[in-house]
Every structure is written in structure tokens, then in C-alpha cells.
Design an enzyme around this catalytic site. Structure first.
Site, PDB file in Angstrom:
ATOM      1  CG  HIS A  85     -21.195  37.005  71.512  1.00 55.70           C
ATOM      2  ND1 HIS A  85     -21.829  36.981  72.728  1.00 55.70           N
ATOM      3  CD2 HIS A  85     -20.702  35.754  71.306  1.00 55.70           C
ATOM      4  CE1 HIS A  85     -21.711  35.757  73.242  1.00 55.70           C
ATOM      5  NE2 HIS A  85     -21.033  35.005  72.398  1.00 55.70           N
TER       6      HIS A  85
ATOM      7  CE  LYS B 215     -18.617  33.585  75.887  1.00 56.94           C
ATOM      8  NZ  LYS B 215     -19.949  33.308  76.370  1.00 56.94           N
TER       9      LYS B 215
ATOM     10  CG  ASN C 121     -16.285  34.617  72.355  1.00 55.06           C
ATOM     11  OD1 ASN C 121     -15.410  35.400  72.716  1.00 55.06           O
ATOM     12  ND2 ASN C 121     -17.584  34.858  72.508  1.00 55.06           N
TER      13      ASN C 121
ATOM     14  CD  GLU D  26     -22.707  32.049  69.634  1.00 52.84           C
ATOM     15  OE1 GLU D  26     -21.862  31.203  69.895  1.00 52.84           O
ATOM     16  OE2 GLU D  26     -22.673  33.202  70.096  1.00 52.84           O
TER      17      GLU D  26
ATOM     18  CD  GLU E 221     -21.467  36.527  76.402  1.00 51.32           C
ATOM     19  OE1 GLU E 221     -20.304  36.901  76.172  1.00 51.32           O
ATOM     20  OE2 GLU E 221     -21.751  35.344  76.672  1.00 51.32           O
TER      21      GLU E 221
ATOM     22  N   GLY F 292     -23.428  29.631  77.596  1.00 55.72           N
ATOM     23  CA  GLY F 292     -22.882  29.639  78.952  1.00 55.72           C
ATOM     24  C   GLY F 292     -23.806  29.029  79.991  1.00 55.72           C
TER      25      GLY F 292
ATOM     26  CB  SER G  38     -23.613  24.712  76.226  1.00 55.52           C
ATOM     27  OG  SER G  38     -23.968  25.800  77.067  1.00 55.52           O
TER      28      SER G  38
END
Ligand code: PEP
Length: 255
Positions: free
Chosen positions: A96, A12, A10, A168, A98, A174, A214
Site C-alpha cells: 500500500h 487502515k 481497507n 491507487e 502508505e 484519502g 476516494s
């Protein structure tokens, strides 16, 4: 026997088109020897078509990071599943964390997007996962269960065979913090059990469940060796061809 391992990157909001083409080309060259692992790269919308040209007839698949559920219309700034498909992409990341955190996505919008993606021949990679507060309150399985029931409401067993779930934990994305292989396996095992309950044992057995948070070359082997971890959704470490291809080569050796 281990299910096929699927490694997705991904990207991003990173990479201009020339940078994206360069990275895709490096990944293509470094993974030419891969025969078993499924590789998916998910650049930003703007780079989908140019990256598709670069990956050409390699085995690398292309995915988008999001899409809107309507076919077309007055939705300024949005991109439909059909538009994504027309770039050459065959996967799309949906829900996701985010997007849930910054753009107000809910289980309901995730469900609408999954349906639109499938109708347009895109395979969804559906993200679920708990926040740190939720893990500390020991409601991880409840939260993930609710996300899964909401996401797959009205989705048939046949459609389920085209879907990948990415577990996730939000606290591991991150942050450099990774769930231990045991923590991740526990949730993956529970997700598979829930899918068996909602569908049947065969659908659950075939389902690809990726771990994300991560993932890097140093922890990939211990995570991917777990019984119910069938791949990884990689953020930071996919932005460099070296680390992304290293993770793919680790996966290749495990099959
Ligand atoms: C992600 O974006 O899905 C992700 C897991 O990111 P990172 O690998 O950087 O934690």
C-alpha cells in the site's frame, strides 16, 4: 463480459476490537443479499480473529493490511503470513502506498512479501500507483510499470491467478480527489497489456484490477463500469457500513 467485481475495504488504523466487530456485523447484515460481488474486509491485525468469528459463514472474505516475509524469528513487532492465515484471513494487502511512504517498503520488499503470502495460502492484493509529481511529469505508466515488474519478479503465471492488483494513484488516496473514470481506465488498460506481455493474454484477461482512491457511492458506478476496472479498494468509505454496502450494491447491479 464483465469479470467478477471484487470490493475490498481497507480499514487502515481504525477500530478497536469491539468497534470492529460491530462494523463487521453491520456489513454482514447489509450484504446478505449479495451473490455475485466478492467482498473482502481488511481490519487491523488485532481485530482479524474476532472479525472472522463475526463474518462466520457469510460470503465475506477476510484480509490483512500487511505482513512480514520471514516465517518466524527475532523480528519484534512483525507478523508472518502464517500468523495472518491462522486468523482465518485469506487475503493480504501488500505494498500500500502508505507502507511505501511511511515504512520504507520498496518493490523488492513487496516482491518478498508476495512470495511469502502465496507460500502460505494468502492471496495478495498488490498496490501500485504514482504520486502527483509523477503524474504531472507524465511518467505514470513508467512508474506503475516499474512497480509491477519489481513486484512480480519470479512469480509464475499460475501464482498470478491468485493475485489482485490495486491501482491507487497516491494523489487520490484519502484526498477526496478521484481519478476520472477515463484516467483510471487508461492505466488499468496499460497494466493489463503489461501483464499480457510478462505472462500471456489469458493471465491478463483473468486478472482482477481494482481501482483505489476516494471511491465512494457517488463515483463507484462510473469507475466500475470501465472495461478494465474490476473492483475497488476502498479506504474512507469502508468505515461506515452504509457507504461500503452501497458501493457493493452498485457493483452487484453491474454484473
Ligand atoms: C486506500 O486506502 O487504499 C484508499 C483508497 O483510501 P481512500 O478510499 O480513503 O482514498
Amino acid at each position: 463480459m464483465k469479470r467478477q467485481i471484487v470490493i475490498a475495504g481497507n480499514w487502515k488504523m481504525h477500530k478497536t476490537n469491539s468497534e470492529a466487530m460491530q462494523l463487521a456485523n453491520q456489513i454482514r447484515i447489509k450484504t446478505m443479499d449479495i451473490t455475485k460481488t466478492r467482498i473482502i474486509i481488511c481490519p487491523p491485525f488485532t481485530a482479524l480473529a474476532p472479525v472472522f468469528e463475526i463474518i462466520g459463514d457469510s460470503k465475506i472474505h477476510l484480509g490483512a493490511q500487511n505482513m512480514f516475509w520471514e516465517k518466524e524469528g527475532a523480528y519484534t513487532g512483525e507478523i508472518s503470513a502464517g500468523m495472518v492465515k491462522s486468523t482465518g484471513a485469506d487475503y493480504v494487502i501488500i505494498g500500500h502506498s502508505e507502507r511505501r511512504q511511511y515504512f520504507g517498503e520498496t518493490d523488492e520488499t513487496v516482491n518478498k512479501k508476495i512470495k511469502a503470502a502465496l507460500e502460505n495460502g494468502l492471496k495478495p492484493i498488490v498496490c501500485v500507483g504514482e504520486t502527483l509529481d509523477e503524474r504531472e511529469a507524465q511518467i505514470t505508466l513508467k512508474v506503475v510499470g516499474k512497480q509491477i515488474r519489481g513486484a512480480f519478479d519470479g512469480i509464475s503465471a499460475e501464482q498470478m491467478s491468485k493475485i489482485i492488483i490495486a491501482y491507487e494513484p497516491v494523489w487520490a488516496i484519502g484526498t477526496g480527489k478521484t481519478a476520472t473514470p477515463e484516467q483510471a481506465q487508461e492505466v488499468h488498460g496499460e497494466i493489463r497489456k503489461l501483464i499480457a506481455e510478462l505472462y500471456d493474454a489469458q493471465v491478463a484477461e483473468k486478472l482482477i484490477i481494482q481501482y483505489g482512491g476516494s471511491v465512494k457511492p457517488a463515483n463507484a458506478e462510473s469507475l466500475l463500469s470501465q472495461q478494465d476496472i474490476d473492483g475497488a479498494l476502498v479506504g474512507g468509505a469502508c468505515l461506515k457500513a452504509d457507504s461500503f454496502s452501497e458501493i457493493i450494491h452498485i457493483a452487484e447491479k453491474l454484473q
